[in-house]
Design a protein around this motif. Structure first.
Motif, PDB file in Angstrom:
ATOM      1  N   ILE A 189      35.497  32.816  36.347  1.00 42.41           N
ATOM      2  CA  ILE A 189      36.903  32.424  36.374  1.00 42.41           C
ATOM      3  C   ILE A 189      37.218  31.776  37.720  1.00 42.41           C
ATOM      4  O   ILE A 189      36.582  32.070  38.737  1.00 42.41           O
ATOM      5  N   VAL A 190      38.215  30.892  37.696  1.00 38.64           N
ATOM      6  CA  VAL A 190      38.722  30.266  38.917  1.00 38.64           C
ATOM      7  C   VAL A 190      40.233  30.409  38.917  1.00 38.64           C
ATOM      8  O   VAL A 190      40.908  29.911  38.005  1.00 38.64           O
ATOM      9  N   ALA A 191      40.771  31.087  39.930  1.00 36.72           N
ATOM     10  CA  ALA A 191      42.221  31.291  40.037  1.00 36.72           C
ATOM     11  C   ALA A 191      42.733  30.526  41.252  1.00 36.72           C
ATOM     12  O   ALA A 191      42.431  30.875  42.388  1.00 36.72           O
ATOM     13  N   TRP A 192      43.503  29.470  40.995  1.00 37.93           N
ATOM     14  CA  TRP A 192      44.067  28.647  42.070  1.00 37.93           C
ATOM     15  C   TRP A 192      45.443  29.188  42.453  1.00 37.93           C
ATOM     16  O   TRP A 192      46.337  29.273  41.624  1.00 37.93           O
ATOM     17  N   TYR A 193      45.602  29.553  43.715  1.00 37.48           N
ATOM     18  CA  TYR A 193      46.845  30.096  44.307  1.00 37.48           C
ATOM     19  C   TYR A 193      47.662  30.946  43.302  1.00 37.48           C
ATOM     20  O   TYR A 193      48.816  30.639  43.026  1.00 37.48           O
ATOM     21  N   PRO A 194      47.056  32.022  42.758  1.00 39.77           N
ATOM     22  CA  PRO A 194      47.737  32.815  41.734  1.00 39.77           C
ATOM     23  C   PRO A 194      48.660  33.893  42.312  1.00 39.77           C
ATOM     24  O   PRO A 194      48.385  34.458  43.375  1.00 39.77           O
ATOM     25  N   PRO A 195      49.765  34.196  41.630  1.00 36.71           N
ATOM     26  CA  PRO A 195      50.503  35.419  41.948  1.00 36.71           C
ATOM     27  C   PRO A 195      49.727  36.586  41.354  1.00 36.71           C
ATOM     28  O   PRO A 195      49.269  36.508  40.213  1.00 36.71           O
ATOM     29  N   THR A 196      49.536  37.645  42.112  1.00 37.88           N
ATOM     30  CA  THR A 196      48.750  38.777  41.610  1.00 37.88           C
ATOM     31  C   THR A 196      49.440  40.114  41.780  1.00 37.88           C
ATOM     32  O   THR A 196      48.968  41.112  41.259  1.00 37.88           O
ATOM     33  N   ASP A 197      50.560  40.154  42.504  1.00 41.12           N
ATOM     34  CA  ASP A 197      51.214  41.440  42.760  1.00 41.12           C
ATOM     35  C   ASP A 197      52.705  41.327  42.485  1.00 41.12           C
ATOM     36  O   ASP A 197      53.486  40.893  43.333  1.00 41.12           O
TER      37      ASP A 197
END
Length: 329
Positions: A189-197
């Motif tokens: 997987i590749v997550a570009w500048y994701p919100p995670t919290d």
């Protein structure tokens, strides 16, 4: 089956999302629909006067019976021959805060990625808030991703499939990849500048952002569980952050937690590290959404930096893909 929703909390107590009044929710919905209409109008106007070049358009659009109203945008590399062997597949998820934008917004990225690295890229359309809420968006991604992988006409190398997304699409990438029926089919997987919290308030997010000067503003005024997900994700993981982005800290914390870094390592390797099959890169000098031309009238110098960093990251991600999840065994 929904993703694991345990969150990291100092008090070890379960966090509960506050429930707003019906009037507040209606007001928020009206605002979202207004913004959606404005974005669509601007996007279509720009496309009318500046049509997408033929080389950046999808090869074809295709909807599957599982989600007939959500067509995928398929990009077949120009160099692919009819009788050539199966190619790796990159599944793309657009950003937009789970409520805005659409798959077409990523056409330039998808076409460039497909042609530069000779892979098949499929941009997935998913339902949006406020019409749909969690987990409908994630369920859309899981269903359409599986239908795409199973499509015999695409001639996909099913052993080399990666799911990636920008911003909210990066969040959905991390969410959808936890579903067992999809996780076992993804190599990475590749997550570009994701919100995670989503336990953080906007003020907490803004306080963590390294502003360039006191008058600088953030592109994201209001946006937000750090899941106990280490064993629930595919083997290869690449998380990318933007330096001047209030989502940067939570994305970096997520990557650091997944890698098991110490506090000192987190500080020393803030701008990048690689541990086994997990990679983190913090892109210097750019804001949220740097991978896309927002046509927002940014200063020429800043736009030049954005283009340069976007190009650099395209190459870096492509190199990582073929050294990792797309490498032939």
């Amino acid at each position: 089956m929904a993703p694991n929703h345990k969150v990291h909390d100092a008090s070890s107590q379960e966090l509960v999302q506050p429930q707003y009044s019906i009037f507040t929710r209606l007001w928020y919905s009206a605002q979202i629909w207004g913004v959606k209409a404005a974005i669509l109008l601007v996007f279509r106007t720009v496309r009318f006067f500046q049509p997408t070049p033929p080389e950046l358009r999808p090869t074809k659009l295709l909807a599957y019976p599982c989600r007939p109203k959500l067509p995928t945008r398929i990009f077949i590399p120009k160099s692919k021959q009819v009788d050539s062997g199966p190619l790796p597949l990159y599944l793309d998820l657009h950003g937009g805060g789970h409520s805005l934008m659409f798959a077409e917004f990523d056409d330039e990225f998808c076409a460039t990625l497909a042609n530069r690295f000779n892979i098949i890229v499929v941009s997935i359309e998913y339902s949006l808030a406020p019409s749909s809420g969690f987990p409908a968006l994630t369920n859309d991604v899981v269903a359409i991703a599986q239908a795409t992988i199973d499509n015999p006409d695409l001639n996909i190398d099913k052993s080399r499939v990666v799911l990636g997304g920008f911003s909210a699409g990066g969040n959905l990438t991390l969410s959808a990849a936890q579903y067992p029926e999809l996780r076992e089919r993804l190599k990475g997987i590749v997550a570009w500048y994701p919100p995670t919290d989503y336990t953080l308030s906007p003020k907490e997010r803004q306080a963590s952002r390294p502003y360039r000067n006191s008058k600088d503003t953030d592109d994201l005024k209001d946006f937000g569980p750090v899941f106990e997900w280490k064993e629930d994700l595919p083997k290869w993981i690449y998380i990318i952050g933007a330096e001047y982005d209030m989502l940067e800290r939570e994305a970096r914390d997520t990557a650091s937690e997944l890698a098991g870094l110490s506090e000192q390592e987190r500080e020393d390797e803030k701008y990048g590290f690689e541990r086994d099959t997990l990679k983190w890169t913090l892109v210097r000098g750019v804001r949220h959404g740097f991978t896309h031309d927002m046509k927002d009238g940014r200063p020429a110098e800043e736009e030049a930096v954005r283009k340069l960093r976007a190009e650099e990251m395209m190459e870096m991600v492509g190199e990582w893909l073929f050294k990792g999840p797309f490498a032939k065994v």
